[in-house]
Design an enzyme around this catalytic site. Structure first.
Site, mmCIF file in Angstrom:
data_model
loop_
_atom_site.group_PDB
_atom_site.id
_atom_site.type_symbol
_atom_site.label_atom_id
_atom_site.label_comp_id
_atom_site.label_asym_id
_atom_site.label_seq_id
_atom_site.Cartn_x
_atom_site.Cartn_y
_atom_site.Cartn_z
ATOM 1 N N TRP A 132 0.861 -1.180 0.000
ATOM 2 C CA TRP A 132 0.000 0.000 0.000
ATOM 3 C C TRP A 132 0.909 1.247 0.000
ATOM 4 O O TRP A 132 1.881 1.316 0.741
ATOM 5 C CB TRP A 132 -0.888 0.000 1.256
ATOM 6 N N ARG A 180 -10.251 -3.498 8.235
ATOM 7 C CA ARG A 180 -10.876 -2.172 8.336
ATOM 8 C C ARG A 180 -12.294 -2.283 8.895
ATOM 9 O O ARG A 180 -13.208 -1.640 8.416
ATOM 10 C CB ARG A 180 -10.895 -1.498 6.967
ATOM 11 N N ASP A 191 -14.613 1.144 -4.897
ATOM 12 C CA ASP A 191 -13.506 0.858 -3.987
ATOM 13 C C ASP A 191 -13.598 -0.577 -3.468
ATOM 14 O O ASP A 191 -14.637 -1.250 -3.591
ATOM 15 C CB ASP A 191 -13.592 1.866 -2.819
ATOM 16 N N ASP A 243 -3.066 5.378 -3.042
ATOM 17 C CA ASP A 243 -3.485 6.371 -2.048
ATOM 18 C C ASP A 243 -2.364 7.351 -1.754
ATOM 19 O O ASP A 243 -2.592 8.385 -1.136
ATOM 20 C CB ASP A 243 -3.878 5.671 -0.738
HETATM 21 C C1 DGJ Z 1 -9.583 3.897 0.067
HETATM 22 C C2 DGJ Z 1 -9.395 4.692 -1.179
HETATM 23 O O1 DGJ Z 1 -8.192 4.361 -1.792
HETATM 24 C C3 DGJ Z 1 -9.460 6.178 -0.834
HETATM 25 O O2 DGJ Z 1 -9.223 6.943 -1.980
HETATM 26 C C4 DGJ Z 1 -10.810 6.468 -0.243
HETATM 27 O O3 DGJ Z 1 -11.798 6.283 -1.217
HETATM 28 C C5 DGJ Z 1 -11.062 5.592 0.960
HETATM 29 N N1 DGJ Z 1 -10.854 4.200 0.649
HETATM 30 C C6 DGJ Z 1 -12.466 5.784 1.492
HETATM 31 O O4 DGJ Z 1 -12.784 4.908 2.477
#
Ligand code: DGJ
Length: 747
Positions: free
Chosen positions: A200, A444, A479, A549
């Site tokens: 990540w 999560r 997502d 991210d």
């Molecule tokens: C993970 C994504 O990669 C982010 O951009 C965002 O949308 C969050 N989830 C929201 O929970």
């Protein structure tokens, strides 16, 4: 382009102007591999390509003969245990406990065009003349199981698509425990293996090593292609580089568990394979039942890594991605996630959207937190209706207000997941993947819905389609924020539990197919905690994906550079975010953030109202730039020039289809004192064209393409011996420095 079969020699030759792929029906009726690479002439026979000399300690197929051992033969779809001891492409577990198979040639078909793969994403043709397909039917007589090997060769691309299909015509069940999409035996091991691995926040870093005797592999057993490895690997000759030399790319059009592997045997033969990871996989082939593997795409280049990538870019951008958004300019979006996280009101969103509109943004995206009780990670997933405390007039009302501002509206979903604190879980606790009588792990604070069950997918479809129908939605961010554990579905028999990972992905594809067909005007962007499912399978449904991210501009150099080896710029979601950066705490200039992000599907991930008036002006300028050049950036040829994995300076360029225009991007991460003179030899220009070379710091100059490619573009800056603040680039040349150079043909 064509496919030739010689009845006499039992050899197949698939070819186009650039490449040849040769196979043979071997003496034992199985398929042998003869050659894959640059185009060679058609000959009466290729007997010389079969080498099978006696070797001590080998085992031999025919009694009293030492001349035929599969251990030495290059094969197309090998099985284990009948003199070949390497990892097999296929394994079938039979009722008597045997795993030995013998798939022998029965017949073949050659036809123009390319078939679709039922329920699976795959490359396609728009006209039959674009490709030829060969289907080779093999049968194991003892089992009554048929195996069809599918090969498509494209006319204008150095690419071959492969897959395999099984059909049980026998009268008992078999367990298919290995079924690779592609297996290719190469005659030597003089290659570097390149994989795209990370985690990540640092997805698809380039890692390479020399092939060695033994097995090297990457894969995923997480139920998703994953952040950690990508379903794409490259074999490169050691002397090849970005611009020359022999390279092969292996890419799997799939979003679930995968294995990409090279096995080098003691005779230096390399067996490459890619397909569904055999770990945890089995498919119960019932009488009359069938199984289709995902598609693998094999690309050959004798022009180095860039040429290989350009083939993947064209193929995936124009013959994998589909729908109206395939060729349309992508809207510049602003996503509220890093601006507000879960902490927003409708008023706040509208204020952000208003500033965005004033700056020239085209699409406002509302991320996580708009539905049911979702105000944090613990609740609401699965309940896809608006939270009317936050959005008093629902999504419909908000979408209308956003459209009234002159923006398009987009919405976030995470359709495969559920929180225990949700209406969905309370009504259907049995709808999550979990193993009976054992605890179930969370990620999560969420659980994975059992998408192997049609009724679950149907339920999610109905809820999602309702919102998409009711509101003015032009974009969906899809997502997926955790991997699958305790994989088991109560809807299937014990002998089918090895199917669930794959059935889950089929359910996911089914939902994507239904939603993209019903809402063709919606632009879908896939996402999985950033770039955790950046794979060709999803590009078939969603032509862009959130790349990572991590939005720090320096980190993004590596992430986007690594991603570009297989995936086109149009597929890489790339946003400018605030500084200090939320992932790293680093502050980089707005200019560098914009210069990196514009080589992707461009957007912002911040509240523009937090910027100074000067910065806002810069944002407007960035947006004007992207609107002018996005078409060229997305459709042009991309060249990697200097790698962020090898030094302080990164450079790449895009050349327009007609070669009359180009943009060179140059990024220097840390400034250096009294450094060397620098120049970069550009690529892909027309030698005889005179280009006007302009950048944001200096007067333009004219140079011929030949000069720019042979002499190079001078990139020496004020750090070459001049005091800070003096020289051509003056005080602007500091840490995190970027320079965009435009090239335009002079009439
Ligand atoms: C993970 C994504 O990669 C982010 O951009 C965002 O949308 C969050 N989830 C929201 O929970």
């Amino acid at each position: 382009m064509g496919i030739i079969f010689s009845e006499k020699t039992k050899e197949f030759h698939l070819y186009n102007d650039q490449i040849s792929y040769l196979m043979k029906i071997m003496r034992n009726g199985q398929m042998g591999q003869l050659y894959f690479g640059k185009r060679i002439p058609q000959k009466d026979n290729y007997d010389y390509l079969t080498e099978n000399t006696y070797r001590p300690v080998s085992a031999f197929v025919y009694e009293n003969e030492y001349s035929f051992s599969l251990e030495h033969l290059k094969q197309e779809y090998p099985s284990y245990g009948t003199t070949d001891f390497r990892m097999p492409a296929v394994e079938v577990s039979q009722q008597n406990g045997s795993r030995i198979t013998n798939f022998q040639y029965v017949s073949h078909k050659i036809y123009p065009g390319k078939p679709a793969l039922e329920g699976l994403p795959a490359t396609y043709t728009q006209a039959d003349a674009e490709a030829d397909t060969l289907e080779i039917l093999l049968r194991d007589e003892l089992l009554g199981v048929e195996l069809t090997l599918l090969y498509t060769i494209f006319q204008n691309e150095n690419a071959i698509a492969r897959s395999a299909r099984f059909q049980n015509n026998g009268d008992v069940d078999y367990q298919l425990t290995t079924a690779m999409s592609l297996s290719l035996d190469l005659p030597d091991d003089d290659y570097e293996w390149i994989q795209f691995s990370g985690a990540w926040g640092r997805e698809r870093y380039v890692k390479s090593r020399r092939l060695q005797q033994g097995i090297q592999s990457v894969g995923s057993t997480r139920g998703a292609s994953g952040h950690f490895h990508n379903p794409f690997v490259v074999l490169k000759r050691p002397q090849a580089d970005e611009f020359q030399g022999e390279v092969m790319g292996f890419s799997l059009v799939y979003s679930g568990n995968f294995l990409a592997q090279a096995e080098v045997d003691t005779f230096h033969v390399t067996r490459m394979m890619i397909g569904i990871h055999p770990a945890g996989f089995s498919w119960c082939l019932k009488p009359g039942g069938s199984f289709q593997t995902p598609e693998a795409v094999l690309v050959y280049s004798d022009g180095g890594m860039n040429a290989m990538s350009q083939t993947f870019h064209r193929l995936y951008r124009t013959r994998l991605a589909r729908g109206v958004w395939r060729d349309k300019e992508r809207p510049i979006l602003l996503n509220n996630w890093e601006a507000t996280y879960f902490n927003f009101t409708e008023e706040k969103l509208l204020a952000i959207a208003k500033t965005a509109k004033e700056a020239g943004v085209e699409l406002f995206v509302l991320d996580d937190g708009w539905f049911s009780t979702r105000c944090g990670e613990t609740s609401g997933l699965g309940d896809w209706w608006p939270n009317t405390e936050r959005l008093p007039n629902g999504v419909q009302g908000l979408s209308e207000k956003i459209e009234a501002l002159g923006l398009k509206f987009g919405l976030w979903f995470e359709l495969e997941m559920v929180n225990k604190d949700s209406e969905l879980y309370r009504s259907h606790p049995d709808w999550i993947l979990r193993t009976p009588d054992r605890s179930v792990s969370h990620g999560r604070k969420q659980y994975v819905l059992d998408f192997s069950r049609k009724e679950v997918v149907d339920y999610i479809y109905i809820m999602t389609a309702k919102i998409l129908r009711e509101s003015k939605i032009s974009y969906v961010k899809w997502d997926m924020n955790r991997n699958i554990t305790e994989c088991y579905s109560t809807a299937y028999e014990a002998c089918q539990q090895g199917e669930i990972f794959h059935r889950y992905i089929l359910g996911l594809y089914d939902l994507y197919e239904r939603l993209t067909s019903e809402f063709p005007h919606i632009l879908f962007e896939s996402c999985a905690s950033g770039g955790g499912r950046f794979d060709p399978g999803l590009l078939y449904y969603a032509p862009q994906a959130w790349t990572s991210d991590d939005t720090d501009a320096v980190e993004r150099l590596k992430i986007q550079y690594g991603t570009s080896y297989a995936y086109p710029l149009s597929s890489m979601g790339a946003h400018v975010s605030i500084t200090p950066n939320h992932q790293l705490g680093r502050s980089t200039p707005l200019k560098m953030r914009g210069d990196v992000a514009c080589f992707g599907a461009f957007g912002y991930e911040l509240d523009l109202a937090q910027l100074s008036a000067e910065e806002l002006e810069e944002v407007k300028q960035q947006i004007r730039f992207v609107k002018t050049y996005r078409h060229m950036i997305h459709t042009g040829s991309f060249y990697r020039l200097l790698s962020p994995f090898e030094g302080n300076i990164t450079a790449w360029m895009v050349v327009s289809e007609d070669q009359k225009h180009a943009i060179v991007a140059y990024f220097k991460v840390l400034n250096d004192a009294n450094c060397e003179y620098r120049r970069i030899r550009l690529k892909g220009l027309k030698e005889e064209i005179c280009y006007r070379v302009t950048d944001e710091y200096a007067q333009s100059d004219d140079f011929y393409g030949s000069e720019l490619m042979q002499v190079g573009l001078i990139t020496t800056d004020s750090s070459a011996g001049q005091p800070l603040g003096e020289g051509k680039y003056g005080e602007l040349c500091t840490d995190f420095w970027s320079r965009m150079v435009l090239l335009d043909a002079v009439d």
